[in-house]
Write a protein that holds these residues in place. Structure first.
Motif, PDB file in Angstrom:
ATOM      1  N   ARG A   1       0.860  -1.185   0.000  1.00 48.26           N
ATOM      2  CA  ARG A   1       0.000   0.000   0.000  1.00 48.26           C
ATOM      3  C   ARG A   1       0.903   1.244   0.000  1.00 48.26           C
ATOM      4  NH1 ARG A   1      -2.391  -0.935   4.397  1.00 48.26           N
ATOM      5  NH2 ARG A   1      -4.179  -2.031   3.492  1.00 48.26           N
TER       6      ARG A   1
ATOM      7  N   THR B   1       1.216   5.289   0.019  1.00 45.40           N
ATOM      8  CA  THR B   1       0.472   6.471   0.437  1.00 45.40           C
ATOM      9  C   THR B   1       1.307   7.706   0.122  1.00 45.40           C
ATOM     10  OG1 THR B   1      -0.565   5.229   2.242  1.00 45.40           O
ATOM     11  CG2 THR B   1      -0.696   7.632   2.340  1.00 45.40           C
TER      12      THR B   1
ATOM     13  N   GLY C   1      -2.015  12.150   0.809  1.00 42.51           N
ATOM     14  CA  GLY C   1      -3.054  11.242   1.285  1.00 42.51           C
ATOM     15  C   GLY C   1      -3.585  10.270   0.266  1.00 42.51           C
TER      16      GLY C   1
ATOM     17  N   VAL D   1      -3.978   7.083  -1.793  1.00 47.13           N
ATOM     18  CA  VAL D   1      -3.571   5.711  -1.486  1.00 47.13           C
ATOM     19  C   VAL D   1      -3.703   4.852  -2.735  1.00 47.13           C
ATOM     20  CG1 VAL D   1      -4.066   3.657  -0.104  1.00 47.13           C
ATOM     21  CG2 VAL D   1      -4.245   5.926   0.929  1.00 47.13           C
ATOM     22  N   ARG D   2      -2.694   4.033  -2.969  1.00 46.99           N
ATOM     23  CA  ARG D   2      -2.741   3.083  -4.078  1.00 46.99           C
ATOM     24  C   ARG D   2      -2.251   1.738  -3.575  1.00 46.99           C
ATOM     25  NH1 ARG D   2       0.162   4.853  -9.458  1.00 46.99           N
ATOM     26  NH2 ARG D   2      -1.349   6.510  -9.123  1.00 46.99           N
ATOM     27  N   GLU D   3      -3.055   0.691  -3.778  1.00 46.90           N
ATOM     28  CA  GLU D   3      -2.677  -0.652  -3.364  1.00 46.90           C
ATOM     29  C   GLU D   3      -2.360  -1.484  -4.590  1.00 46.90           C
ATOM     30  OE1 GLU D   3      -5.851  -2.148  -0.970  1.00 46.90           O
ATOM     31  OE2 GLU D   3      -5.303  -0.914   0.770  1.00 46.90           O
TER      32      GLU D   3
ATOM     33  N   LEU E   1       1.691   9.667  -7.860  1.00 43.15           N
ATOM     34  CA  LEU E   1       1.760   9.691  -6.396  1.00 43.15           C
ATOM     35  C   LEU E   1       2.761  10.730  -5.897  1.00 43.15           C
ATOM     36  CD1 LEU E   1       1.561   5.922  -5.396  1.00 43.15           C
ATOM     37  CD2 LEU E   1      -0.208   7.655  -5.233  1.00 43.15           C
TER      38      LEU E   1
ATOM     39  N   SER F   1      -4.784   2.717  -9.254  1.00 40.89           N
ATOM     40  CA  SER F   1      -4.238   1.751  -8.304  1.00 40.89           C
ATOM     41  C   SER F   1      -3.647   0.522  -8.983  1.00 40.89           C
ATOM     42  CB  SER F   1      -5.324   1.301  -7.316  1.00 40.89           C
ATOM     43  OG  SER F   1      -6.356   0.614  -7.978  1.00 40.89           O
TER      44      SER F   1
END
Length: 522
Positions: free
Chosen positions: A221, A223, A227, A229-231, A255, A507
């Protein structure tokens, strides 16, 4: 504490008659060990060939602390180890760092704490067996934990110095047994491990010590500092061995410090990236709609809406049989979006001039409740759409999309409309039912993504249709929408990103967006 450095070069004399001292070396992937000054290890002396236990310990020599001045040679600090007077053979088991609270020859390790945790450097040695007279035997240590190292490169020029990385869906607690020299996982495999970050603005290194194990997938994950978020799943199946390092290279975009998210809003797999430029544009609104069912709230859709053009650039939503189950019918509840003022959206109680009222999220995609279906009739979800497109090839594609979603976990959908093209920046307007000017899209698109939960692989495809009665296929042929096959308008999601300027499904890895396989969409 173990630190990097050279081999020991000096010795220490032990003045106790018969007292043993020990050399040390690393039996793993490096050539030598260097110890910090006053580092301590614990040593057990047991009868040779017997399992470590209270009954096999020789003369009470259990967990005896030995210390080094930093040269890798260990001498006793309290009671010394000595060979039995009867000449019988013994084995030595050692570990580091020393603990005077060790119980049952076991060490509990929690890797969810990656700072100020001495057990991340847990070392063990069991090579000294059947010894009778070696005065300074050598303990050969190995690490009990494995290590994951990610080299992360920013591919879009974004500053990722504030990026954090966390391993998730991994076990974090284990027990190392000195009797068997093995680590056993003792907690469920759903923990998280924060990784240690180092590096520059555009290249970062993330490291974490992990329990040795077979992982069904290596999941990370990321971050961003803002803030977002990418999984991602980096490997569908990996083995992390003790005293070994798993290394992977990762490239990311979107990101860095050039992007941001809208504060207080949710971002799901289907949500396109919201850039800092978009979030600072006062005419753009990020809107989410939810509906209630059986006492729970569910997401219906999200959109990026332009209050000047009075249209949504995209509407993003999940699709599966939960949403399409027929608990209601088409409501035809044409109405204003309650999250916008009436002046910010079109009035489309009736059709407009030569255009139909084209849904971006279709009514038939939301039969799960009456509320969910009514929300698809908000004017914010409508655009002026040519009837030959809306009622023909576009409708056939919408039906196919529902079919593709019926036998998978979730299909992630982004439907959109663009008022300009790369070759034409002018906007065409028509008047709505109340006389307001509203933009007429020059083309429509759909971007689709589904994820194989067993492997983590993503499959994507996109479609683009010009406004009007005819459209240009991906092969460059002009065809009538009345007889057109929607697959003739397919393109990759990456190509659609180039055309629209949006980043879809941020993501997932970019490689999954570069091509499409028609065979996966039948």
């Amino acid at each position: 504490m173990l630190i990097a450095g050279c081999s020991p070069s000096e010795n220490v004399a032990d003045v106790t008659t018969g007292a043993l001292s020990f050399n040390s070396e690393y039996a793993g992937n490096t050539s030598s060990l260097t110890w910090a000054q006053n580092s301590k290890i614990g040593i057990f002396e047991k009868k040779s060939g017997q399992t470590l236990s209270e009954s096999s310990i020789v003369d009470g020599l259990s967990n005896i602390p030995y210390q080094t001045i930093g040269n890798g040679i260990f001498t006793h600090t309290t009671r010394p180890l000595t060979y039995p007077q009867d000449g019988s053979a013994v084995d030595f088991i050692a570990y580091a760092p020393f603990s005077d609270t060790l119980r049952s020859y076991q060490i509990s390790v929690d890797v969810s704490q990656q700072t100020d945790n001495p057990w991340l450097n847990l070392l063990a040695s069991n090579n000294l067996v059947a010894r009778t007279n070696t005065k300074q035997p050598t303990l050969r240590f190995k690490r009990a934990l494995g290590k994951v190292t990610l080299t992360i490169n920013s591919t879009d020029g974004g500053d990722i110095s504030g990026l954090t990385a966390t391993l998730f869906d991994v076990p974090t607690s284990g027990t190392f047994d000195l009797r068997s020299n093995t680590m056993t996982v003792t907690a469920p495999r759903n923990g998280s491990i924060p990784m240690t970050m180092t590096g520059s603005k555009f290249t970062r290194t993330a490291t974490a010590y992990v329990l040795p194990q077979q992982l069904q997938a290596l999941k990370v994950r990321f971050t961003a500092a803002n803030g977002l978020v990418r999984e991602v799943t980096l490997s569908p199946s990996v083995t992390v061995n003790s005293d070994n390092a798993l290394q992977q290279n990762v490239t990311i975009s979107g990101l860095g410090s050039t992007t941001t998210v809208v504060p207080g809003k949710q971002h799901w797999t289907e949500t396109p990236l919201i850039t800092s430029q978009q979030s600072s544009n006062v005419s753009l609104r990020y809107i989410e709609h939810f509906f209630a069912r059986n006492g729970q709230n569910y997401r219906n859709y999200a959109m990026l809406y332009d209050t000047d053009l009075k249209m949504a650039y995209w509407v993003a939503y999940p699709l599966c049989t939960f949403y399409t189950q027929r608990n209601t019918g088409r409501t035809d509840a044409w109405d204003y979006d309650p999250l916008l003022s009436t002046e910010q959206q079109p009035t489309m109680k009736n059709a407009i001039e030569r255009y139909q009222r084209g849904h971006q999220i279709p009514s038939a995609d939301r039969y799960v409740t009456e509320e969910a279906n009514k929300q698809t009739f908000y004017y914010s979800n409508m655009t002026p759409q040519a009837g030959a497109l809306n009622g023909q090839v576009w409708a056939r594609l919408e039906s196919a999309v529902r079919g593709w979603s019926s036998n998978i976990d979730t299909l992630y959908v982004v439907t959109g409309a663009m008022p300009t093209t790369t070759s034409s920046s002018s906007v065409t307007y028509v008047r709505d039912n109340s006389g307001k000017n509203i933009a007429v899209p020059k083309y429509y698109f759909k971007a689709l993504c589904r994820i194989d939960r067993s492997t983590g692989a993503a499959y994507t495809i996109a479609f683009k249709f010009d406004q009007g009665n005819r459209g240009t296929t991906s092969a460059g042929t002009s065809v009538s929408y009345y007889s057109a096959n929607y697959m003739d308008f397919a393109l990759s999601v990456s190509e659609l990103e180039e055309l629209t300027g949006f980043t879809f499904f941020p993501s997932i890895r970019q490689q999954y967006k570069l091509t499409y396989d028609v065979g996966k969409w039948q």
